[in-house]
Design an enzyme around this catalytic site. Structure first.
Site, PDB file in Angstrom:
ATOM      1  N   LYS A 119       0.840  -1.216   0.000  1.00 32.88           N
ATOM      2  CA  LYS A 119       0.000   0.000   0.000  1.00 32.88           C
ATOM      3  C   LYS A 119       0.867   1.254   0.000  1.00 32.88           C
ATOM      4  O   LYS A 119       0.661   2.174  -0.793  1.00 32.88           O
ATOM      5  CB  LYS A 119      -0.915   0.027   1.243  1.00 32.88           C
ATOM      6  N   THR A 120       1.845   1.261   0.908  1.00 36.86           N
ATOM      7  CA  THR A 120       2.711   2.428   0.990  1.00 36.86           C
ATOM      8  C   THR A 120       3.507   2.571  -0.308  1.00 36.86           C
ATOM      9  O   THR A 120       3.758   3.673  -0.785  1.00 36.86           O
ATOM     10  CB  THR A 120       3.642   2.305   2.224  1.00 36.86           C
ATOM     11  N   ASP A 130      -1.737   7.940   3.780  1.00 38.08           N
ATOM     12  CA  ASP A 130      -1.342   6.573   4.167  1.00 38.08           C
ATOM     13  C   ASP A 130      -1.990   6.247   5.517  1.00 38.08           C
ATOM     14  O   ASP A 130      -2.324   7.160   6.272  1.00 38.08           O
ATOM     15  CB  ASP A 130       0.194   6.507   4.287  1.00 38.08           C
ATOM     16  N   GLU A 131      -2.152   4.983   5.827  1.00 42.06           N
ATOM     17  CA  GLU A 131      -2.700   4.535   7.128  1.00 42.06           C
ATOM     18  C   GLU A 131      -4.029   5.248   7.432  1.00 42.06           C
ATOM     19  O   GLU A 131      -4.245   5.730   8.545  1.00 42.06           O
ATOM     20  CB  GLU A 131      -1.698   4.826   8.269  1.00 42.06           C
ATOM     21  N   GLN A 142      -5.700  -3.142  10.652  1.00 44.60           N
ATOM     22  CA  GLN A 142      -4.589  -2.547  11.392  1.00 44.60           C
ATOM     23  C   GLN A 142      -5.001  -1.254  12.086  1.00 44.60           C
ATOM     24  O   GLN A 142      -4.159  -0.401  12.376  1.00 44.60           O
ATOM     25  CB  GLN A 142      -3.415  -2.272  10.460  1.00 44.60           C
ATOM     26  N   ARG A 164       5.022  -7.447  11.011  1.00 49.15           N
ATOM     27  CA  ARG A 164       6.251  -6.658  10.794  1.00 49.15           C
ATOM     28  C   ARG A 164       7.401  -7.559  10.353  1.00 49.15           C
ATOM     29  O   ARG A 164       8.422  -7.095   9.876  1.00 49.15           O
ATOM     30  CB  ARG A 164       6.694  -5.909  12.080  1.00 49.15           C
TER      31      ARG A 164
HETATM   32  N1  ATP Z   1       5.614  -5.360  -6.427  1.00 56.75           N
HETATM   33  C1  ATP Z   1       6.553  -5.467  -5.490  1.00 56.75           C
HETATM   34  N2  ATP Z   1       7.753  -5.989  -5.792  1.00 56.75           N
HETATM   35  C2  ATP Z   1       8.718  -6.106  -4.866  1.00 56.75           C
HETATM   36  N3  ATP Z   1       8.590  -5.726  -3.580  1.00 56.75           N
HETATM   37  C3  ATP Z   1       7.422  -5.189  -3.221  1.00 56.75           C
HETATM   38  C4  ATP Z   1       6.350  -5.031  -4.142  1.00 56.75           C
HETATM   39  N4  ATP Z   1       5.323  -4.475  -3.471  1.00 56.75           N
HETATM   40  C5  ATP Z   1       5.733  -4.281  -2.213  1.00 56.75           C
HETATM   41  N5  ATP Z   1       6.996  -4.699  -2.045  1.00 56.75           N
HETATM   42  C6  ATP Z   1       7.784  -4.665  -0.794  1.00 56.75           C
HETATM   43  O1  ATP Z   1       7.029  -5.315   0.221  1.00 56.75           O
HETATM   44  C7  ATP Z   1       7.199  -4.668   1.465  1.00 56.75           C
HETATM   45  C8  ATP Z   1       5.860  -4.217   2.004  1.00 56.75           C
HETATM   46  O2  ATP Z   1       5.354  -3.127   1.246  1.00 56.75           O
HETATM   47  P1  ATP Z   1       4.634  -1.897   1.918  1.00 56.75           P
HETATM   48  O3  ATP Z   1       5.380  -1.469   3.113  1.00 56.75           O
HETATM   49  O4  ATP Z   1       4.348  -0.908   0.864  1.00 56.75           O
HETATM   50  O5  ATP Z   1       3.294  -2.632   2.376  1.00 56.75           O
HETATM   51  P2  ATP Z   1       2.082  -2.016   3.156  1.00 56.75           P
HETATM   52  O6  ATP Z   1       0.863  -2.602   2.551  1.00 56.75           O
HETATM   53  O7  ATP Z   1       2.169  -0.550   3.206  1.00 56.75           O
HETATM   54  O8  ATP Z   1       2.310  -2.655   4.612  1.00 56.75           O
HETATM   55  P3  ATP Z   1       1.719  -2.158   6.028  1.00 56.75           P
HETATM   56  O9  ATP Z   1       0.278  -2.578   6.011  1.00 56.75           O
HETATM   57  O10 ATP Z   1       2.485  -2.929   7.028  1.00 56.75           O
HETATM   58  O11 ATP Z   1       1.886  -0.677   6.092  1.00 56.75           O
HETATM   59  C9  ATP Z   1       8.152  -3.524   1.218  1.00 56.75           C
HETATM   60  O12 ATP Z   1       9.449  -3.937   1.509  1.00 56.75           O
HETATM   61  C10 ATP Z   1       7.978  -3.266  -0.266  1.00 56.75           C
HETATM   62  O13 ATP Z   1       9.110  -2.651  -0.827  1.00 56.75           O
HETATM   63 MG    MG Z   2       2.334   0.804   4.817  1.00 56.25          MG
END
Ligand code: ATP
Ligand code: MG
Length: 778
Positions: free
Chosen positions: A33-34, A225-226, A256, A615
């Protein structure tokens, strides 16, 4: 030019490129997402949107910084720097400084941190002669904070019959008067607390449509975000900015949502599609962060919550190790076990220390863990707790600087008027405060005209006050031409702080001097950084506004250092680590004792646990202790109900509990509390943490003993196992930790001999004699 989009999967790319209306990305942890938000910003810039017209709101300053760095790699530094990216508090405090005059504040307003607010509330409760056991500061502070986050001003509060009744029912009928006085005093002091930053922004936008219009057309695109953790005040700001152009993209995960105690409202995300009809919803399902076992364990946990949007989350990474559960006899041993596991894992695989995180439910748990890491020589950094800027000697200097920028700042004034000691006592200060309160002016205003305000003081005191005033005025004048670092150096010298601090040669005194030097160095570095960005004269005001908004998560003085991270689960949101320990998984702690009887609150605690597990990238270890020192005594604890929520196929259980016995224990947990095997008084049986090889266990045992003999911590003893040949029922004994007691039963023999002892202060405990180190005293 768009090859960076290849670093996204199909659904992520679609979410990034969608640009025809409002959009919501709702997806589980680690699904990117981030990352979507980050790439979307780069994409918008490539589409031709001016970076300064993009507003991106993050949960921590750290997250904003990381995002900016990532974007800079795609778009270049210059572009990334111009984005409006930061936390709600930092972005809107910036806007409030520009627009302060509209709402009756000076543009150099001070930002009161939580301890300033507390101190002011304390003073008000004292002045009103209220009982601080009834009007408890923490409770008052959070009720005022909740009111502000629900956009209830003190005037609205005063007029609300419901709130009035609620206050009467909860035996604090004068709360509204406290709120009113508190707010007036903040206003007199030209100060806003954290919640004011959001409340005042809302007031600004509500009462000054032309200002709102300006920012509406200025921010062409808004990203958040969040989003699941936004409160009403934040939600409304975003809505006001976007309701016309509807260029908005928010990302979040209802699973979350963990900040309802601060007024966060999960409905903000759930209602998004109703609020922005026609909005596109994107779901991401692939988790890129964690191994399959971790993702599956987390899924099985969160599915136990009733209130949730169902999400399918899977990982294509390797299956990985199971999530390990480790039990220890006590909280002290839990600390040692975690330290031992870190060393062990480092031996097996070449992990850096910085690839480990220890997450706990409450800050209070950190001390014992720290002790264990220190004894093992494991470097660590703690996020949260008392930050550098909260230390007394540092805050004293900062208070001078605050007073120079805004002399009406009451909390800063009170801290420094007699520091270093210049013979101005509490009685005099109280007279100044009374005169100021009566006349609705600031303390500084009174100080400037003591005769006009009929300050009842003698000529000696008047001279001391005017010397102080002259010194501050001189600083204020100098501040117009000096940089922040020159100004700080001048203040510590001329106020007498340096000579006072440097007289103290004690260890404590020296550490204070070091902190002072560290502060001056920090200010110099800040100036240097700004100069590199082209700012010619870096002012004190710039420095103060930078540090006043640092949050728990921003303690990044040694961000790059190779150290184990320790933080609360709340602070870990959005972050990731290769190895994660979640400690203290016990009833009354996680879930916390405050939530355990309220199903909604338990669901929030479960979400918090979900955040903790997710995490981890490679290894996740869950630990619990069977006894814990709390509120001055050692109490037995039961394993957290959440452990049984995780599907056992994804767990590696402690060696002392095969899957079956563990299940039995979990079942018993459902029965009345005392029937739990962990609550029976099996106090001092030693158990080694599980899944460490026998060799490592033996080494650990040896080290534990060494540590115990080397320290004087309450759990340890330097006495060897004692001669207990005279032990009999009725004997009076002493135990290192539990103190004195009387033996009421003895059973078993040899290595298994146990005594039941009724301790004067700790109640009845059964002790395994070979470990118990009892001394017979009668
Ligand atoms: N398409 C992709 N290819 C490679 N790595 C990815 C890809 N998408 C996400 N990642 C990696 O996966 C990890 C999680 O991504 P991210 O932090 O954006 O998730 P999130 O959904 O925001 O998580 P959270 O809910 O914990 O905030 C990061 O290290 C990110 O770089
Ligand atoms: Mg995130």
């Amino acid at each position: 030019m768009e090859e960076y989009l290849d670093q996204l999967n199909e659904s992520q790319r679609e979410a990034v490129k969608y640009n025809e209306g409002p959009s919501l990305v709702i997806a589980g942890a680690g699904s990117g997402k981030t990352r979507v938000l980050t790439y979307k910003i780069a994409y918008l810039v490539h589409l031709g949107l001016a970076p300064q017209s993009i507003l991106a709101l993050t949960f921590t300053n750290k997250a904003a910084r990381e995002m900016k760095e990532r974007i800079a790699k795609i778009t270049g530094d210059q572009t990334a720097r111009r984005l409006w990216m930061g936390t709600f508090h930092s972005i809107f405090s910036r806007i409030l400084r520009y627009e302060a005059e509209h709402i009756g504040y000076p543009s150099n307003f001070t930002i009161y941190d939580a301890s300033d607010s507390k101190s002011l509330l304390k003073a008000i409760i004292k002045e009103m002669q209220l009982d601080d056991k009834v009007y408890r500061i923490g409770m008052i502070q959070s009720r005022i904070s909740n009111a502000k986050n629900a956009l209830v001003t003190w005037k609205a509060y005063e007029q609300s019959k419901e709130l009035m009744q609620h206050d009467i029912d909860s035996k604090v009928p004068l709360l509204r008067e406290i709120y009113k006085r508190y707010q007036n005093r903040c206003q007199q002091a030209g100060a806003m607390d954290f919640d004011d930053l959001l409340l005042q922004t809302n007031i600004l936008f509500r009462d000054h449509p032309q200002v709102l219009e300006k920012y509406r057309s200025f921010f062409q695109f808004v990203l958040v975000d969040e989003y699941q953790d936004t409160n009403f005040a934040q939600h409304l700001i975003v809505q006001k900015l976007c309701e016309q152009h509807r260029r908005i993209c928010v990302v979040g995960d209802d699973a979350q949502s963990i900040y309802s105690f601060r007024g966060a409202n999960i409905d903000n995300i759930l209602q998004f599609k109703n609020q922005y009809p026609g909005c596109r919803i994107f779901k991401l399902e692939r988790n890129y962060r964690s191994t399959q076992n971790i993702v599956n364990a987390a899924n099985s946990l969160i599915h136990k919550n009733k209130e949730q949007i169902f999400k399918n989350v899977y990982s294509e990474k390797e299956q990985g190790s199971k999530v390990r559960v480790s039990s220890s006899y006590s909280d002290y041993e839990e600390g040692y076990a975690v330290a031992a596991m870190i060393n062990e894992m480092r031996m097996r695989k070449d992990y850096d220390y910085s690839e480990f995180a220890i997450l706990y439910r409450t800050n209070a748990q950190s001390r014992i863990l720290e002790e264990a890491l220190r004894k093992r020589g494991i470097p660590y950094k703690i996020y949260g707790g008392l930050s550098f800027y909260q230390r007394k000697e540092v805050k004293d200097v900062i208070s001078y600087l605050r007073l120079i920028v805004n002399p009406h700042d009451e909390e800063a004034f009170k801290r420094v008027i007699n520091y270093p000691s210049r013979g101005i006592g509490d009685t005099t200060v109280n007279k100044v405060i009374s005169a100021a309160t009566e006349n609705n002016v600031s303390l500084w205003t009174v100080l400037n005209a003591p005769i006009d305000y009929a300050l009842p003081i003698n000529s000696g005191t008047a001279k001391k006050l005017s010397d102080f005033r002259e010194m501050i005025e001189r600083f204020i004048q100098e501040n117009a031409r000096l940089s922040a670092e020159e100004m700080a150096a001048m203040v510590v010298k001329e106020s007498g702080i340096v000579s006072t601090l440097f007289q103290d040669r004690s260890v404590e005194g020296i550490s204070k001097q070091e902190n002072l030097q560290e502060l001056l160095k920090g200010i110099a570095e800040f100036c240097e950084l700004r100069r590199e960005e082209g700012v010619e004269q870096v002012s004190l005001a710039d420095f103060l506004s930078e540090i006043s908004l640092l949050t728990d998560q921003d303690n990044d003085k040694d961000e790059q250092a190779n150290k184990v991270t320790m933080m609360t689960v709340h602070a870990a949101k959005g972050l990731e680590f290769r190895n994660v320990f979640v400690v203290g998984l016990e009833e009354e702690l996680f879930p916390s004792s405050m939530s355990k009887d309220n199903p909604r609150a338990v669901e929030e605690e479960r979400r918090l646990f979900y955040v903790a597990i997710t995490r981890a990238e490679e290894n996740c270890v869950l630990t619990y202790a069977k006894s814990r020192f709390r509120n001055g005594q050692s109490a037995m604890c039961s394993p957290s109900r959440f452990l049984k929520d995780i599907d056992v196929q994804f767990l590696e259980l402690p060696a002392d509990s095969s899957a079956d016995t563990f299940a039995a224990a979990r079942e018993r947990f459902e029965r009345p509390a005392f029937s739990s095997p962990f609550q029976q008084p099996r106090a001092v049986e030693k158990e080694e943490p599980s899944f460490i090889s026998p060799v490592a266990q033996a080494q650990q045992r040896q080290r534990l003993r060494k540590v115990e003999t080397a320290t004087s911590s309450p759990v340890s003893s330097s006495a060897p196992a004692s001669d207990l040949s005279g032990l009999c029922v009725g004997a009076k004994v002493r135990h290192d930790r539990f103190g004195e007691g009387e033996v009421i039963a003895i059973e078993g023999d040899g290595g298994n001999a146990k005594a039941t002892v009724a301790f004067t202060h700790f109640g009845q405990k059964q002790l395994l004699l070979k470990f118990a180190r009892l001394t017979i005293i009668k």
